[in-house]
Structure formats: structure tokens, C-alpha cells
Design an enzyme around this catalytic site. Structure first.
Site, mmCIF file in Angstrom:
data_model
loop_
_atom_site.group_PDB
_atom_site.id
_atom_site.type_symbol
_atom_site.label_atom_id
_atom_site.label_comp_id
_atom_site.label_asym_id
_atom_site.label_seq_id
_atom_site.Cartn_x
_atom_site.Cartn_y
_atom_site.Cartn_z
ATOM 1 N N CYS A 120 5.587 9.579 0.675
ATOM 2 C CA CYS A 120 4.246 10.163 0.814
ATOM 3 C C CYS A 120 3.936 11.066 -0.376
ATOM 4 O O CYS A 120 4.693 12.006 -0.650
ATOM 5 C CB CYS A 120 4.158 10.969 2.111
ATOM 6 S SG CYS A 120 2.554 11.740 2.352
ATOM 7 N N HIS B 7 10.106 6.766 8.121
ATOM 8 C CA HIS B 7 10.713 6.923 6.804
ATOM 9 C C HIS B 7 12.204 7.185 6.987
ATOM 10 O O HIS B 7 12.654 7.589 8.059
ATOM 11 C CB HIS B 7 10.042 8.062 6.046
ATOM 12 C CG HIS B 7 8.688 7.710 5.514
ATOM 13 N ND1 HIS B 7 8.331 7.858 4.200
ATOM 14 C CD2 HIS B 7 7.588 7.194 6.121
ATOM 15 C CE1 HIS B 7 7.086 7.458 4.013
ATOM 16 N NE2 HIS B 7 6.608 7.057 5.178
ATOM 17 N N ASN C 22 9.970 4.427 2.816
ATOM 18 C CA ASN C 22 9.835 3.942 4.181
ATOM 19 C C ASN C 22 11.095 3.209 4.605
ATOM 20 O O ASN C 22 11.935 2.824 3.780
ATOM 21 C CB ASN C 22 8.664 2.948 4.263
ATOM 22 C CG ASN C 22 7.327 3.578 3.990
ATOM 23 O OD1 ASN C 22 6.700 4.123 4.874
ATOM 24 N ND2 ASN C 22 6.873 3.488 2.746
ATOM 25 N N ARG D 31 0.834 -1.212 0.000
ATOM 26 C CA ARG D 31 0.000 0.000 0.000
ATOM 27 C C ARG D 31 0.867 1.260 0.000
ATOM 28 O O ARG D 31 0.970 1.959 -0.998
ATOM 29 C CB ARG D 31 -0.941 -0.012 1.218
ATOM 30 C CG ARG D 31 -2.082 1.025 1.118
ATOM 31 C CD ARG D 31 -1.723 2.433 1.537
ATOM 32 N NE ARG D 31 -1.259 2.544 2.913
ATOM 33 C CZ ARG D 31 -0.830 3.681 3.457
ATOM 34 N NH1 ARG D 31 -0.773 4.794 2.736
ATOM 35 N NH2 ARG D 31 -0.406 3.719 4.710
ATOM 36 N N ASP D 32 1.552 1.522 1.073
ATOM 37 C CA ASP D 32 2.346 2.740 1.197
ATOM 38 C C ASP D 32 3.544 2.716 0.256
ATOM 39 O O ASP D 32 3.994 3.759 -0.217
ATOM 40 C CB ASP D 32 2.808 2.903 2.651
ATOM 41 C CG ASP D 32 3.239 4.313 2.979
ATOM 42 O OD1 ASP D 32 2.885 5.232 2.227
ATOM 43 O OD2 ASP D 32 3.933 4.508 3.993
#
Length: 303
Positions: free
Chosen positions: A242, A211, A251, A17-18
Site C-alpha cells: 500500500c 497482505h 499482497n 492494480r494493487d
């Protein structure tokens, strides 16, 4: 501060996802599914698979329903998805999910850029979503972005962060991911802000989402461990960044975190080699190397 580090930690894999949400090139649904399955097979206890966000907001995750419908058996791994609003919750319920995450921030400037709301408005919006999710038999995680530094507002008051965390718990979240969204924190920031949060919240309900923009993520993990934090987010290969925070690189890499914890004698139950295989698969899909130091080391060792 506890005299010993936690003996075991719980890792939350956010790569699908991220990690992928900011990729501009379309990633086929079947490749995403295989990536998630490989991460589950590596022993990661929780995998954040996707987000039920509006397709126009994050096109890369427009296939979230198809991903969940075709994911199949993930063994012992818990599958989680991000839910931005009531409509997203409806889709998550239809997909059969048992755990979701909601997100806000500790900075009004950030939430206005991100979701066009103040922090208070976002909390008001998420409260009924959380209540409906719990009524549907789900559990809910809450993210607090920009918990240390905001790209628009600068330094964040630790008291504001604590208050947002408390409000998320009061509305029904069972875990709060305190997030260093732009990777600007150093260990003293972790000690100050997380230490302040822990005056009001049990450490078992706190996770760190870090991060590595400035290369401080692993030192911040250690600072969290010193405080007794035993839940950490990471992204396979160091994928991510982000979309609403310019300059925020990936991350903390799952491989780097697993190696670090293994060397520290902290158990994770995660196979470094299997995570490397999953990261290599998605690197092939993206046609580029990944930033994780351990991924690069293992890749070189494979010739």
C-alpha cells in the site's frame, strides 16, 4: 463455525492494480495488457485490471484508459477496476466496464492520509458513485482498508469495521473486501472481526484481502475458511504494497494461495503453472525476482 471448509473458492487477482501501483519504474502499457491476459488465461475468475485514479496520484496507472481500450477478449474472466470518485466512474463507463470497486477504511487516520477525508466523508462521497454505477448496469465491490490494524491509529474496533461494511452494502455494494492493509492480523483477529461482521452480513458477500508482511496471510486464509469465507484476493508473484501504509509489503501471492488451497482439497479452477508464467513475465519486465514462495520454487525447478 462450519464443520467443513468451503469446497470451492473464488479468487480475485489484484496484481495488475494493487500489485503494480507502487512500482516506481514505468511499465509499458502493452506489458500490462499481456500480464492481464495471461492471468485471465490461468483461470482466475476476476481480475482487477487497473484504477481510474488521477494520473498524478498514482502515475503507474495513468494509462488505465489505454489498458482497457486495448485489452481485448479475456474469455470467461470478469474484469474489474478501482474507481475513486465520480470522474473515475465516467472513465470506467466510457471503457465499457461492468464491475468496479470503491474503497474506504475503518480508520479516519488512514482515510485522511489516503484521500484527505474522514471515513464518514468517504462514504458520503461514494454513495452517489455507487448509485450511478448501478444505474449504468454495473456491479460494485467495496473495500474496507485497515480492518484490523491501522499504521497510524493502531488496533481497530471490530464494531467500527462491521458498521462500515453494513453501510457499503446499504448503498449498493454486492461484496465487501475486508482488508488487512498492513498484514498485521493473525487468525484470532480474523475470527474476532470477521466473525463479528458475519453476525450482520451474509458470508457470501464477504471477501478477505490479505497482505503477508508478517508471514501470516495463509494462516489467516485458513481462519477465513473456517468461518465459511469463500472469496479471497491475491496478487501474482506477491507483488504490491500500500503506497499509504509504510512498511506494508506485498499482497498474499496468488501462487502460494493456489498451492495451499489445492493441498487442502479446495477447488479454485486456477492453474498454478499458468499463474507462474504470468508472474515470470512481469518479473522479467521488472528485472527482479518476486517474493512468492511458490514462484521461487517453480523458478528453481525450471533451472
Amino acid at each position: 463455525m462450519p464443520s467443513e471448509l468451503p469446497a470451492r473458492v473464488h479468487l480475485v487477482e489484484v496484481g495488475p492494480r494493487d500489485g503494480l501501483q507502487n512500482e516506481s519504474e514505468h511499465i509499458p502499457t502493452d506489458r500490462k495488457i499481456a500480464f492481464i491476459q495471461m492471468l485471465c488465461a490461468a483461470g482466475l475468475p476476476t481480475v482487477e485490471a487497473t484504477s481510474f485514479v488521477h494520473p498524478k496520484a498514482i502515475p503507474q496507472l495513468a494509462d488505465s484508459g489505454d489498458v482497457m481500450a486495448n485489452l481485448g477478449d479475456t474469455g470467461a474472466a470478469e474484469i474489474m477496476a478501482l474507481v475513486p470518485n465520480a470522474k473515475g466512474l465516467e472513465r470506467a463507463i466510457a471503457a465499457g466496464l461492468k464491475r468496479i470497486a470503491v474503497f474506504t477504511a475503518a480508520s479516519d487516520a488512514f482515510t485522511r492520509k489516503n484521500i484527505n477525508m474522514s471515513v464518514a466523508e468517504s462514504l458520503d462521497t461514494f454513495a452517489p458513485v455507487v448509485q450511478q454505477a448501478i444505474a449504468a448496469g454495473m456491479s460494485v465491490r467495496g473495500y474496507v482498508s485497515t480492518a484490523f490494524v491501522c499504521p497510524y491509529a493502531g488496533e481497530i474496533d471490530k464494531r467500527v469495521v462491521r458498521d462500515v461494511c453494513v453501510k457499503l452494502l446499504q448503498m449498493g455494494c454486492d461484496e465487501i473486501a475486508v482488508s488487512d492493509t498492513i498484514g498485521a492480523a493473525a487468525p484470532r483477529d480474523i475470527h474476532a472481526t470477521v466473525g463479528h461482521i458475519l453476525e450482520s452480513i451474509d458470508v457470501g458477500k464477504v471477501a478477505l484481502h490479505l497482505h503477508d508482511t508478517f508471514g501470516t496471510a495463509l494462516t489467516n486464509v485458513y481462519a477465513g475458511l473456517e468461518l465459511g469465507v469463500a472469496r479471497f484476493d491475491a496478487s501474482a508473484g506477491g507483488l504490491g504494497g500500500c503506497p499509504y501504509a509504510k512498511g506494508a509489503s506485498g499482497n498474499l501471492a496468488t501462487e502460494d494461495l493456489v498451492y495451499f488451497l489445492d493441498r487442502m482439497g479446495v477447488e479454485t479452477g486456477v492453474s498454478l503453472e499458468r499463474v507462474f508464467e504470468a508472474s515470470s513475465y512481469i518479473a522479467e519486465t521488472l528485472s527482479r525476482p518476486l517474493p512468492s514462495r511458490q514462484w521461487q520454487r517453480l523458478r528453481a525447478a525450471c533451472g
